[in-house]
Motif scaffolding. Structure first.
Motif, PDB file in Angstrom:
ATOM      1  N   ALA A 184       0.832  -1.211   0.000  1.00 18.82           N
ATOM      2  CA  ALA A 184       0.000   0.000   0.000  1.00 18.82           C
ATOM      3  C   ALA A 184       0.864   1.257   0.000  1.00 18.82           C
ATOM      4  N   LEU A 185       1.961   1.247   0.754  1.00 14.81           N
ATOM      5  CA  LEU A 185       2.856   2.403   0.793  1.00 14.81           C
ATOM      6  C   LEU A 185       3.539   2.597  -0.552  1.00 14.81           C
ATOM      7  N   GLY A 186       3.978   1.514  -1.166  1.00 18.58           N
ATOM      8  CA  GLY A 186       4.619   1.609  -2.476  1.00 18.58           C
ATOM      9  C   GLY A 186       3.670   2.158  -3.527  1.00 18.58           C
ATOM     10  N   ARG A 187       2.433   1.700  -3.508  1.00 17.78           N
ATOM     11  CA  ARG A 187       1.455   2.195  -4.480  1.00 17.78           C
ATOM     12  C   ARG A 187       1.092   3.654  -4.215  1.00 17.78           C
ATOM     13  N   LEU A 188       1.094   4.048  -2.950  1.00 17.45           N
ATOM     14  CA  LEU A 188       0.871   5.456  -2.613  1.00 17.45           C
ATOM     15  C   LEU A 188       1.982   6.320  -3.187  1.00 17.45           C
ATOM     16  N   LYS A 189       3.229   5.893  -3.017  1.00 16.67           N
ATOM     17  CA  LYS A 189       4.369   6.662  -3.518  1.00 16.67           C
ATOM     18  C   LYS A 189       4.356   6.726  -5.042  1.00 16.67           C
ATOM     19  N   GLN A 190       4.029   5.612  -5.684  1.00 21.40           N
ATOM     20  CA  GLN A 190       3.977   5.595  -7.137  1.00 21.40           C
ATOM     21  C   GLN A 190       2.887   6.538  -7.647  1.00 21.40           C
ATOM     22  N   ALA A 191       1.694   6.457  -7.065  1.00 15.84           N
ATOM     23  CA  ALA A 191       0.602   7.332  -7.487  1.00 15.84           C
ATOM     24  C   ALA A 191       0.927   8.795  -7.222  1.00 15.84           C
ATOM     25  N   ALA A 192       1.584   9.071  -6.094  1.00 12.27           N
ATOM     26  CA  ALA A 192       1.960  10.451  -5.774  1.00 12.27           C
ATOM     27  C   ALA A 192       2.940  11.001  -6.804  1.00 12.27           C
ATOM     28  N   ALA A 193       3.910  10.186  -7.198  1.00 11.40           N
ATOM     29  CA  ALA A 193       4.876  10.629  -8.200  1.00 11.40           C
ATOM     30  C   ALA A 193       4.183  10.961  -9.520  1.00 11.40           C
ATOM     31  N   GLN A 194       3.166  10.196  -9.860  1.00  3.53           N
ATOM     32  CA  GLN A 194       2.465  10.392 -11.121  1.00  3.53           C
ATOM     33  C   GLN A 194       1.418  11.505 -11.067  1.00  3.53           C
ATOM     34  N   ARG A 195       0.805  11.713  -9.886  1.00  3.78           N
ATOM     35  CA  ARG A 195      -0.405  12.535  -9.846  1.00  3.78           C
ATOM     36  C   ARG A 195      -0.273  13.875  -9.125  1.00  3.78           C
ATOM     37  N   LEU A 196       0.638  14.008  -8.189  1.00  7.78           N
ATOM     38  CA  LEU A 196       0.751  15.298  -7.506  1.00  7.78           C
ATOM     39  C   LEU A 196       1.158  16.379  -8.505  1.00  7.78           C
ATOM     40  N   PRO A 197       0.735  17.609  -8.284  1.00  7.31           N
ATOM     41  CA  PRO A 197       0.892  18.627  -9.332  1.00  7.31           C
ATOM     42  C   PRO A 197       2.308  19.113  -9.566  1.00  7.31           C
ATOM     43  N   ASP A 198       3.173  19.037  -8.556  1.00  6.01           N
ATOM     44  CA  ASP A 198       4.521  19.583  -8.738  1.00  6.01           C
ATOM     45  C   ASP A 198       5.468  19.014  -7.685  1.00  6.01           C
ATOM     46  N   TYR A 199       6.745  19.369  -7.830  1.00 10.63           N
ATOM     47  CA  TYR A 199       7.753  18.850  -6.907  1.00 10.63           C
ATOM     48  C   TYR A 199       7.510  19.317  -5.483  1.00 10.63           C
ATOM     49  N   ALA A 200       7.043  20.559  -5.319  1.00 12.82           N
ATOM     50  CA  ALA A 200       6.821  21.070  -3.964  1.00 12.82           C
ATOM     51  C   ALA A 200       5.838  20.193  -3.205  1.00 12.82           C
ATOM     52  N   ALA A 201       4.774  19.755  -3.862  1.00 13.40           N
ATOM     53  CA  ALA A 201       3.782  18.898  -3.215  1.00 13.40           C
ATOM     54  C   ALA A 201       4.360  17.517  -2.928  1.00 13.40           C
ATOM     55  N   PHE A 202       5.153  17.003  -3.861  1.00 15.13           N
ATOM     56  CA  PHE A 202       5.773  15.687  -3.675  1.00 15.13           C
ATOM     57  C   PHE A 202       6.770  15.728  -2.527  1.00 15.13           C
ATOM     58  N   HIS A 203       7.591  16.770  -2.488  1.00 16.16           N
ATOM     59  CA  HIS A 203       8.570  16.933  -1.411  1.00 16.16           C
ATOM     60  C   HIS A 203       7.871  17.075  -0.064  1.00 16.16           C
ATOM     61  N   ARG A 204       6.816  17.878  -0.021  1.00 12.87           N
ATOM     62  CA  ARG A 204       6.095  18.067   1.239  1.00 12.87           C
ATOM     63  C   ARG A 204       5.496  16.749   1.732  1.00 12.87           C
ATOM     64  N   PHE A 205       4.982  15.951   0.813  1.00 10.99           N
ATOM     65  CA  PHE A 205       4.321  14.712   1.200  1.00 10.99           C
ATOM     66  C   PHE A 205       5.301  13.695   1.784  1.00 10.99           C
ATOM     67  N   PHE A 206       6.464  13.525   1.149  1.00 14.90           N
ATOM     68  CA  PHE A 206       7.356  12.436   1.558  1.00 14.90           C
ATOM     69  C   PHE A 206       8.648  12.888   2.225  1.00 14.90           C
ATOM     70  N   ALA A 207       9.124  14.092   1.945  1.00 20.41           N
ATOM     71  CA  ALA A 207      10.335  14.558   2.620  1.00 20.41           C
ATOM     72  C   ALA A 207       9.990  15.199   3.958  1.00 20.41           C
ATOM     73  N   ASP A 208       8.935  15.998   3.971  1.00 19.47           N
ATOM     74  CA  ASP A 208       8.447  16.564   5.232  1.00 19.47           C
ATOM     75  C   ASP A 208       7.576  15.536   5.952  1.00 19.47           C
ATOM     76  N   ALA A 209       6.544  15.059   5.251  1.00 16.36           N
ATOM     77  CA  ALA A 209       5.679  13.968   5.749  1.00 16.36           C
ATOM     78  C   ALA A 209       5.018  14.294   7.077  1.00 16.36           C
TER      79      ALA A 209
END
Length: 401
Positions: free
Chosen positions: A88-113
């Protein structure tokens, strides 16, 4: 799937201290274990020598490395795991990489978390594109009744079995008036060494710490199964082994390049610009990971069983993490039989062990082992380069014919 995990890790039967410990270990591994994978993907990619034709088969774990491998441009990645939470975590990360609008959102989701904005982003961009099983997992409740997806606003890297272990270690250190975060203030490696020697090293001489580390169950959070506990300690006390591993983590690499040390001593990634991150979270790799994320497929399965269903000569890069530490001789031989059958010419297998030596000699059928070349010098070098520093050995084998 619980009975499959039990079969994978329980190698003794009947009622005994050993069998009870193995069952407790199996039970602990049914939930989320690793929010972040603890194998260095930079080492992995050098060892695997991934090409644009490569089919990488890896154990998924926390899902970081499967996305990081995309930076090496493989044709295909299959991430296999028995653990429902890891899939489930792997699929979340894969979907986030594909669907989040930009790097800032991706970084906030997984680097800040640890932001409420992550939950809004999940609702808008990620959740609608998850498979039913993963969606049910993230919308479900944990043992204390909180929605699992909420971990990304509460500090995802404090969750999971390993996150709990690190938190407990921080509490223990603070009981002795040691703040693990102090190491992160070091300006250079010389200061890292000084802080470790003055503040951390004496902790391992404490009577309670020595007693605690003598209990095999105390190390479940590190992913050390009961069967491997004695092998790892060898002739030493476990406290000495753990001291050496922590010393390597604290002093072996510059903190400015070691995100594993940030997770261990700070329970998060660094927040300054230029703070070390896994390759998949680096800004320079964002578009690459995003555009190649479709190349990853995930399978909720036992690695041996999954390989048994694949055609011959269908893969050429295998990453086993430390899963073999859990296996009986029969399970090892079954796994390597399928690896050998499915391997293309020049295939490579990478794995880690809690103890230092490779565990294959004397356990794998000699005829089977004879088809694989052990890269001894390279393995020693990769062990030294691995920034996570928690494993005794990193081992590379390649198919000889």
């Amino acid at each position: 799937m619980a009975h499959v995990i039990d079969r994978a890790v329980i190698n003794t039967h009947g009622i005994s201290k050993e069998s009870l410990l193995e069952r407790a270990f199996a039970f602990a591994f049914r939930g989320l274990v690793y929010a972040q994978i603890w194998e260095d993907p930079v080492v992995d990619m050098e060892a695997l020598a991934i090409t644009p034709q490569s089919h990488v088969v890896t154990i998924a774990s926390g899902g970081c490395n499967m996305l990081s491998y995309l930076t090496a441009d493989p044709a295909r990645i299959t991430a296999v795991d028995l653990n429902t939470a890891h899939i489930a975590l792997g699929r979340l990360k894969q979907a986030a990489a594909q669907r989040l609008p930009d790097y800032a959102a991706f970084h906030r989701f997984f680097a800040d978390a640890s932001s409420a904005e992550n939950i809004a982003a999940y609702r808008a961009y990620i959740g609608p594109h998850l498979d039913e099983t993963s969606l049910r997992y993230w919308e479900g409740r944990d043992l204390v009744g909180r929605r699992r997806i909420d971990m990304f606003r509460r500090g995802a890297y404090k969750r999971g079995l390993l996150g709990g272990f690190i938190g407990a270690a921080h509490l223990l250190a603070k009981a002795y008036r040691i703040d693990p975060r102090a190491l992160l203030e070091a300006r250079d490696m010389a200061e890292q060494r000084r802080i470790f020697d003055q503040q951390f090293a004496p902790l391992f001489d404490k009577k309670f710490v020595r007693w605690l580390t003598d209990q095999p169950a105390s190390l479940f959070g590190l992913g050390i199964p009961p069967a491997q506990y004695g092998v790892l300690a060898g002739e030493e006390k476990m406290v000495g082994v753990l001291r050496a591993r922590l010393e390597r983590l604290a002093c072996g690499h510059d903190l400015k390049t070691n995100y594993f040390a940030w997770q261990a001593f700070g329970r998060r990634y660094g927040r300054d610009e230029g703070a070390p991150l896994p390759p998949y979270l680096e800004a320079a790799h964002y578009e690459t990971v995003r555009s190649r994320a479709y190349r990853v497929e995930m399978a909720h399965a036992n690695m041996t069983d999954w390989l048994a269903a694949q055609p011959a000569a269908s893969a050429d890069r295998y990453v086993l993490l430390d899963a073999q530490d859990w296996m009986s001789d029969a399970q090892l031989n079954a796994l390597w039989s399928e690896i050998t059958r499915t391997a293309r010419p020049g295939a490579r297998v990478l794995f880690r062990t809690a103890a230092e030596p490779s565990l294959l000699p004397g356990r794998l059928d000699p005829t089977l082992l004879g088809r694989w070349h052990y890269h001894e010098a390279d393995s020693l070098r990769f062990t030294e380069q691995d920034r996570s520093a928690i494993y005794g050995g990193v081992h590379l084998y390649s198919l000889t014919d």
